[in-house]
Design a protein around this motif. Structure first.
Motif, PDB file in Angstrom:
ATOM      1  N   LYS A 104      26.282  36.653  67.729  1.00 10.94           N
ATOM      2  CA  LYS A 104      26.180  35.354  67.051  1.00 10.94           C
ATOM      3  C   LYS A 104      26.691  34.241  67.963  1.00 10.94           C
ATOM      4  CE  LYS A 104      26.252  37.038  62.294  1.00 10.94           C
ATOM      5  NZ  LYS A 104      24.832  36.962  61.949  1.00 10.94           N
ATOM      6  N   ALA A 119      24.953  24.972  61.593  1.00  9.85           N
ATOM      7  CA  ALA A 119      26.320  24.574  61.243  1.00  9.85           C
ATOM      8  C   ALA A 119      27.173  24.443  62.503  1.00  9.85           C
ATOM      9  CB  ALA A 119      26.933  25.624  60.320  1.00  9.85           C
ATOM     10  N   VAL A 145      32.915  29.456  56.860  1.00 13.90           N
ATOM     11  CA  VAL A 145      32.268  30.768  56.959  1.00 13.90           C
ATOM     12  C   VAL A 145      32.790  31.491  58.198  1.00 13.90           C
ATOM     13  CG1 VAL A 145      30.049  31.968  57.047  1.00 13.90           C
ATOM     14  CG2 VAL A 145      30.230  29.812  55.820  1.00 13.90           C
ATOM     15  N   LYS A 147      32.312  34.816  60.722  1.00 13.90           N
ATOM     16  CA  LYS A 147      31.274  35.778  61.081  1.00 13.90           C
ATOM     17  C   LYS A 147      31.693  36.606  62.289  1.00 13.90           C
ATOM     18  CE  LYS A 147      27.427  32.943  59.629  1.00 13.90           C
ATOM     19  NZ  LYS A 147      26.126  32.376  59.959  1.00 13.90           N
ATOM     20  N   VAL A 157      29.953  38.952  57.493  1.00 18.37           N
ATOM     21  CA  VAL A 157      29.949  37.521  57.184  1.00 18.37           C
ATOM     22  C   VAL A 157      30.741  37.261  55.909  1.00 18.37           C
ATOM     23  CG1 VAL A 157      28.508  35.530  56.589  1.00 18.37           C
ATOM     24  CG2 VAL A 157      27.741  37.144  58.328  1.00 18.37           C
ATOM     25  N   VAL A 159      31.848  34.157  53.364  1.00 16.38           N
ATOM     26  CA  VAL A 159      31.718  32.764  52.941  1.00 16.38           C
ATOM     27  C   VAL A 159      32.954  32.449  52.102  1.00 16.38           C
ATOM     28  CG1 VAL A 159      30.290  31.130  51.648  1.00 16.38           C
ATOM     29  CG2 VAL A 159      29.204  32.968  52.952  1.00 16.38           C
ATOM     30  N   GLU A 188      32.529  28.857  61.183  1.00 16.27           N
ATOM     31  CA  GLU A 188      31.591  27.736  61.100  1.00 16.27           C
ATOM     32  C   GLU A 188      31.613  27.020  59.772  1.00 16.27           C
ATOM     33  OE1 GLU A 188      27.719  29.424  62.053  1.00 16.27           O
ATOM     34  OE2 GLU A 188      27.218  29.531  59.942  1.00 16.27           O
ATOM     35  N   GLU A 189      31.072  25.827  59.798  1.00 20.95           N
ATOM     36  CA  GLU A 189      31.010  24.996  58.592  1.00 20.95           C
ATOM     37  C   GLU A 189      30.058  25.606  57.583  1.00 20.95           C
ATOM     38  OE1 GLU A 189      31.597  20.657  60.746  1.00 20.95           O
ATOM     39  OE2 GLU A 189      29.753  21.081  59.652  1.00 20.95           O
ATOM     40  N   MET A 190      30.317  25.304  56.329  1.00 23.85           N
ATOM     41  CA  MET A 190      29.450  25.830  55.290  1.00 23.85           C
ATOM     42  C   MET A 190      28.224  24.929  55.149  1.00 23.85           C
ATOM     43  SD  MET A 190      30.526  26.802  51.448  1.00 23.85           S
ATOM     44  CE  MET A 190      31.756  27.998  51.748  1.00 23.85           C
ATOM     45  N   LEU A 191      27.076  25.549  55.030  1.00 23.36           N
ATOM     46  CA  LEU A 191      25.847  24.784  54.837  1.00 23.36           C
ATOM     47  C   LEU A 191      25.486  24.810  53.355  1.00 23.36           C
ATOM     48  CD1 LEU A 191      23.792  26.349  57.757  1.00 23.36           C
ATOM     49  CD2 LEU A 191      24.623  24.007  57.670  1.00 23.36           C
ATOM     50  N   GLU A 195      18.390  28.998  50.363  1.00 21.38           N
ATOM     51  CA  GLU A 195      18.130  29.918  51.476  1.00 21.38           C
ATOM     52  C   GLU A 195      16.688  30.387  51.472  1.00 21.38           C
ATOM     53  OE1 GLU A 195      21.878  32.534  51.418  1.00 21.38           O
ATOM     54  OE2 GLU A 195      20.944  32.901  53.369  1.00 21.38           O
ATOM     55  N   LYS A 217      20.175  38.544  48.052  1.00 28.21           N
ATOM     56  CA  LYS A 217      21.127  39.427  48.751  1.00 28.21           C
ATOM     57  C   LYS A 217      22.117  40.133  47.833  1.00 28.21           C
ATOM     58  CE  LYS A 217      20.552  38.295  53.299  1.00 28.21           C
ATOM     59  NZ  LYS A 217      20.455  37.295  54.257  1.00 28.21           N
ATOM     60  N   MET A 276      18.856  27.473  55.827  1.00 25.43           N
ATOM     61  CA  MET A 276      19.325  26.802  54.624  1.00 25.43           C
ATOM     62  C   MET A 276      18.502  25.521  54.567  1.00 25.43           C
ATOM     63  SD  MET A 276      21.643  27.568  52.385  1.00 25.43           S
ATOM     64  CE  MET A 276      23.144  28.339  52.931  1.00 25.43           C
ATOM     65  N   VAL A 285      20.764  29.421  59.693  1.00 23.54           N
ATOM     66  CA  VAL A 285      21.919  30.247  59.320  1.00 23.54           C
ATOM     67  C   VAL A 285      22.053  31.387  60.326  1.00 23.54           C
ATOM     68  CG1 VAL A 285      22.852  31.794  57.552  1.00 23.54           C
ATOM     69  CG2 VAL A 285      21.724  29.684  56.874  1.00 23.54           C
ATOM     70  N   GLU A 286      20.932  31.976  60.699  1.00 24.57           N
ATOM     71  CA  GLU A 286      20.968  33.092  61.650  1.00 24.57           C
ATOM     72  C   GLU A 286      19.568  33.316  62.222  1.00 24.57           C
ATOM     73  OE1 GLU A 286      21.376  36.985  59.929  1.00 24.57           O
ATOM     74  OE2 GLU A 286      20.116  36.485  58.230  1.00 24.57           O
TER      75      GLU A 286
END
Ligand code: AMP
Ligand code: GLY
Length: 642
Positions: A104, A119, A145, A147, A157, A159, A188-191, A195, A217, A276, A285-286
């Motif tokens: 990541k 983010a 977040v 990760k 991960v 959150v 990292e910052e939350m988005l 999704e 999920k 996101m 996000v990834e």
């Protein structure tokens, strides 16, 4: 062509099924496959634990023209490099390119270099460092977040909404079993947003879009329970803007490819862009370097194009390909998982199911198999995710009915199975609403304010605007709250009268009025610079209240059918303003069409020190409340016109 699909899950069953249908496919092999995918293609004659060199030799013996790799594990350990070096054509990225998923930190750095929206993040290595970074972000934003940088099978991960979440996440990340994945941690910052994932095939000839899908999920309905690898999904995604794929292409995929190339990396294979999506557009996000599971299954059913010539073209095996576009079919897919999933490895009971219950397609549903074993009288369910049951239809509701029909039969014989009944709930409700007559009725915004027009536009609805020609004068002894509510009511009645006769199917009218109140006195729009300065002096260094009254009514030629009224109050604190600041601000001209003489969202934002309550209310339309009322009172789904 002779094709080999690597992997043994539901995704690879779907790949085998999809590629087998291609007129270009002469022979299909799988390795290792599962008992269902081995009934679609031949299993390559090779033990499951063979290394990639043996795999290459065996594939060359079988004269394989194209190897398609399903899972991320082999890709990140270099399967594509090894097979390619031995002369095979592989649809799947090299080990270096696969770092987009396996590291990541690598992915985030590439995104930063490419200017891709994602983010903001920091990298930390020790638990203390992670804690400090996380608490800084948490205290500032209210969320953060954590990760693990490396591959962690969906368990890396966290959150976090509070300090307790941060501590729990760090304990998990620094468990000995996570050591390899957690050598580096991305904080990292939350988005915020919705999704959705985008899939495309990359390689020679550029980007071929496959589509968008939404995964679910969490284990249980209503997004409850632990995270899983995915409990079901739907595709396509009707709530996205019409140019969503263009946006992902230009903001994300193209800059990514350029930057990878600058770093000496060419990408071949499927790219999975986890996003996101908010009203500002997409944010990454990834990245994953493969198709999703279960997204692959629903995409394979929904997309009616032949994937084999596209994949072959990406690896440079040029084949003539007819591209005639057919729009994707609505598909919903439901995962059925064993009773212990996702924690207990072993299910309470293995169940044996008849093979024809799984392989039947006469009811329009398809079963893709993942964790299955053979039994003398059929298929034995294993542990983890076992099946994905999917169906396509002219509508999502039709697809759902077909898939649920099959699930009913399977769960009758396998009652311990876990599955979520609410996959695609939002698109199903959206379809229901679109069918209902209220929704077909048009909307008019009874207001001349461009700010209200912009705010209502955020809800993704088509509407027209009409200016109400009503008087706005307070009556003797009338309270501020009564006055603002009466204005909203009178504007609404006036518009309803104008439009009712010409709308036999009905029309929804939204009106609002906003005032600023300080010391029980109403401040309206300033009439002159001196008036504006008087208002700003009153507001300076103090708290005041902004009231917006809203009335929404549905009306047809026989009169008003339904109406809702509400008033929302927000307290705003204005910083102490110097005379110079006031004069400078008044000279910009902004105060003149604004109640109270300032625009909280505009140049006037410099003076707004604190907002207690709805911000959109201060701008002119309390959007959360309007959105709720439109949906629940008037049955109008949001973003239906996007
Ligand atoms: P990932 O493995 O990176 O896809 O993360 C797993 C899940 O965590 C995602 O599907 C999101 O639901 C959530 N998530 C990851 N990163 C963020 C973020 N920056 N803001 C909000 N949610 C996130
Ligand atoms: N369904 C999520 C994934 O494949 O990563």
């Amino acid at each position: 062509m002779r094709v080999l699909v690597i992997g043994s899950g539901g995704r690879e069953h779907a790949l085998a099924w999809k590629l087998r249908q291609s007129p270009l496919c002469q022979e299909l092999y799988v390795w290792p496959g599962n008992i269902c995918s081995q009934r679609v293609g031949k299993r390559l004659d090779l033990p499951e634990n063979a290394n990639y060199k043996h795999l290459a030799a065996s594939a060359l013996d079988a004269k394989i023209d194209l190897v398609v790799v399903g899972p991320e594990g082999p890709l990140s350990s270099g399967i594509a490099d090894i097979l390619t070096a031995r002369g095979l054509k592989v649809f799947g990225p090299t080990q270096k390119a696969a770092q987009l998923e396996s590291s990541k930190v690598f992915a985030k750095r590439i995104m930063m270099e490419a200017g891709i929206p994602t983010a903001a993040f920091e990298v930390a290595t020790s638990k203390d460092e992670c804690y400090d970074r996380a608490m800084q972000i948490l205290n500032r934003d209210g969320g953060v977040v954590l990760k693990a940088s490396g591959l962690a099978s969906g368990k890396g991960v966290f959150v976090c909404h509070n300090e307790d979440d941060v501590n729990k996440g760090l304990d998990r990340l620094f468990e000995p079993t996570m050591r390899a994945a957690s050598e580096q941690i991305v904080v990292e910052e939350m988005l915020f947003g919705r999704e959705v994932s985008f899939f495309c095939f990359l390689g020679k000839g550029g980007v071929s879009r496959i589509g968008f899908a939404v995964d679910h999920k969490r284990l249980r309905a209503g997004d409850k329970g632990p995270n899983t690898g995915g409990m079901g999904c739907y595709t396509p995604v009707p709530w996205l803007p019409g140019d969503a794929a263009d946006q992902v292409d230009s903001l994300i995929v193209e800059p990514l490819l350029k930057t990878l190339s600058k770093n000496g990396i060419e990408y071949t294979g499927c790219l999975y862009v986890g996003l996101m999506w908010s009203d500002k557009g997409p944010s990454v996000v990834e990245f994953n370097v493969r198709l999703g599971d279960p997204e692959a299954q629903v995409l394979a059913l929904s997309d009616r194009t032949d994937w084999l010539p596209i994949m072959a073209a990406k690896v440079g095996t040029v084949t003539k390909r007819e591209t005639h576009y057919q729009s994707p079919l609505p598909v919903i897919g439901y995962v059925m998982a064993s009773s212990g999933y996702p924690f207990g490895e072993q299910p309470d009971v293995d169940q044996v199911l008849p093979l024809d219950l799984i392989e039947d397609t006469s009811d329009g549903a398809m079963v893709f198999c993942a964790s299955v074993k053979s039994a003398s009288s059929g298929i034995k369910t294993g542990s983890g995710r076992v099946f994905l049951i999917a169906a396509s239809g002219q509508t999502f509701n039709a697809a759902k009915d077909k898939a649920l029909g099959r699930i009913g039969k399977i769960s009758g014989l396998w009652p311990q199975a876990q599955w979520r009944s609410d996959i695609g709930q939002s698109v199903l409700q959206y379809e229901d609403a679109v069918q209902s007559s209220v929704v077909r009725c048009p909307i008019v915004l009874g207001s001349s304010s461009p700010r209200r027009r912009e705010l209502l536009g955020h809800l993704g609805l088509n509407f027209t605007v009409m200016k109400p020609l009503t008087e706005e004068t307070p009556r003797q002894g009338e309270s501020a709250a009564d006055y603002v509510a009466r204005n909203a009511y009178e504007k609404n009645e006036w518009i309803c009268e104008q439009v009712a006769a010409s709308h036999p199917q009905g029309i929804v009218v939204i009106s609002a009025d906003t005032i600023v109140v300080i010391d029980g006195k109403i401040l309206e729009k300033p009439l002159s610079p001196a008036d504006a300065k008087g208002m700003l002096s009153q507001l300076s260094g103090r708290l005041h209240t902004v009231l917006t009254a809203v009335r929404i009514a549905s009306v047809n030629p026989s009169g008003i059918q339904k109406h809702k009224e509400f008033t929302v109050a927000t307290d705003v604190f204005i910083k102490k303003l110097s005379g110079k600041e006031m004069d400078g601000y008044i000279a910009t001209g902004e105060p003149f069409d604004k109640a109270g003489g300032y625009a909280a969202q505009g140049l006037g934002s410099f003076m707004v020190q604190e907002v207690r309550g709805s911000f959109s209310n201060v701008v002119g339309l309390p959007l959360a409340e309007v959105a709720d009322s439109l949906q629940t009172d008037f049955g109008i789904p949001l973003w239906r016109d996007r």
